[in-house]
Design an enzyme around this catalytic site. Structure first.
Site, mmCIF file in Angstrom:
data_model
loop_
_atom_site.group_PDB
_atom_site.id
_atom_site.type_symbol
_atom_site.label_atom_id
_atom_site.label_comp_id
_atom_site.label_asym_id
_atom_site.label_seq_id
_atom_site.Cartn_x
_atom_site.Cartn_y
_atom_site.Cartn_z
ATOM 1 N N THR A 83 1.235 -0.130 2.488
ATOM 2 C CA THR A 83 2.174 -0.460 3.568
ATOM 3 C C THR A 83 2.404 0.716 4.519
ATOM 4 O OG1 THR A 83 4.056 0.122 2.164
ATOM 5 C CG2 THR A 83 3.400 -2.196 2.216
ATOM 6 N N ARG A 136 12.067 -2.980 0.473
ATOM 7 C CA ARG A 136 12.046 -1.527 0.703
ATOM 8 C C ARG A 136 10.716 -1.067 1.311
ATOM 9 N NH1 ARG A 136 8.935 0.591 -3.472
ATOM 10 N NH2 ARG A 136 8.719 -0.971 -5.095
ATOM 11 N N TYR A 163 3.132 -9.745 -2.813
ATOM 12 C CA TYR A 163 3.938 -8.746 -3.532
ATOM 13 C C TYR A 163 5.394 -9.091 -3.310
ATOM 14 C CZ TYR A 163 5.102 -4.120 -5.503
ATOM 15 O OH TYR A 163 5.572 -3.086 -6.288
ATOM 16 N N HIS A 187 1.255 -6.969 -9.550
ATOM 17 C CA HIS A 187 2.131 -6.398 -10.587
ATOM 18 C C HIS A 187 3.024 -7.440 -11.260
ATOM 19 C CE1 HIS A 187 0.409 -3.231 -8.309
ATOM 20 N NE2 HIS A 187 1.388 -3.040 -7.458
ATOM 21 N N ASP A 268 -3.397 1.269 -9.655
ATOM 22 C CA ASP A 268 -2.390 1.485 -8.611
ATOM 23 C C ASP A 268 -2.393 2.930 -8.105
ATOM 24 O OD1 ASP A 268 -0.433 0.550 -6.804
ATOM 25 O OD2 ASP A 268 1.160 1.383 -8.040
#
Ligand code: 0GZ
Length: 315
Positions: A83, A136, A163, A187, A268
């Protein structure tokens, strides 16, 4: 081990850099294993971070990613647009193109993307787009825009990666279940592993997968989801008596065992936004047999499933 961000960028305060000396895993990955969720960050001087980003990371280059791949014993990578690069996919695409066919990618695009640009991304190795609902990390893109993008990329045979936080699944359910493509959850939909595994939140996630055969899940990020640890800290020995991230094991193992043909795993790396520790990636690989205990489950998770999704022409 400070990796100061290059160019005009200064890292977010408290940023934890990725660990430069991962151990060699004790668990031997099956031949052809794919790290199906990892990122590149910049380098900022070459591929600037996006103005709309919510964090500024340390740099994490394609060369460093591919050195990690070789060190851990993976054969291939799926590079997921981070992101901090917004919808500027240049760093991810450069990584795919430079990989000699060993990396495919997942992009972030806006409605304004042209068909020609999508085709160029396809030629570079992109096979999916990522829709992010974690507050966030991003400002939300309206769902009608995302649905339009999903319709367009479906024609290229791409899939959608989503996500989100577990608490938001009820609100997103109708949108997710209307997507016309394969849908890959990042995840495990971020379960709160301090809640019971048979509680309503995780049951809803399992129902999502049971009722919708097009939904896949990454069983990644124990280091992000774990509340009680123990943490796979650099310098610790593999094969600790109790293993790592024990509270995540029942959740991930349940998903692997119930949906063996629809699960993926990834490191990740470089682990954006971890706040309290940075894991040793070698020890993360050693976590895999806890959630995929048989050779058959391991082969599906690490080889067969990612190959079907990202390199179908080779299957
Ligand atoms: O939980 C996160 O902070 C996170 C962030 C990103 C990203 O910024 O793209 O990707 C991930 O897979 C996880």
């Amino acid at each position: 081990m400070s990796k100061n961000t290059s160019g005009d960028f200064t890292k977010t305060a408290g940023w934890l850099d990725w660990y430069t000396g991962p151990s060699k895993p004790t668990f031997q990955l099956p031949a052809g294993a794919v790290d199906a969720h990892c990122h590149v960050f910049g380098p900022g001087a070459e591929f600037p971070y996006a103005p709309e980003r919510k964090y500024t990371p340390c740099d994490a280059s394609k060369a460093e990613l591919y050195a990690l791949r070789d060190h851990l014993g993976f054969a291939r990578n799926v590079v997921v647009q981070a992101t901090c690069h917004g919808a500027d996919n240049r760093a991810m695409i450069d990584a795919c193109v430079s990989s000699g066919g060993k990396a495919r990618g997942v992009a972030t695009v806006r409605r304004s993307v042209t068909d020609e640009e999508l085709q160029t991304m396809h030629d570079a190795g992109v096979r999916g787009v990522r829709f992010n609902f974690v507050k966030r990390l991003v400002d939300f893109t309206p769902k009608d825009e995302l649905m339009e993008i999903a319709g367009r990329i479906s024609k290229l045979g791409w899939h959608v990666v989503i996500y989100f936080e577990a608490v938001d699944l009820p609100e997103l359910w109708d949108f997710f279940t209307a997507l016309p493509t394969t849908v890959v959850v990042d995840h495990m939909g971020r379960p709160d592993v301090s809640k019971p595994i048979d509680g309503p939140e995780f049951e809803l996630f399992l129902k999502f997968m049971h009722e919708h055969g097009n939904v896949w899940s990454k069983v990644s990020c124990p280091e992000r989801l774990s509340v009680t640890g123990p943490k796979a800290l650099p310098g610790q020995l593999s094969g600790e008596p109790d293993g790592y991230y024990q509270d995540v094991v029942p959740f991930a193992r349940r998903v692997v065992e119930e949906f063996p043909d629809r699960v993926l795993w990834g490191t990740d790396w470089p682990h954006p936004n971890l706040k309290d520790h940075m894991p040793d990636d070698g020890l993360l690989v050693d976590f895999i047999p806890q959630i995929a205990p048989t050779a058959e489950l391991q082969r599906k998770l690490l080889v067969d499933n990612p190959m079907k999704l990202y390199w179908p022409e080779e299957v």
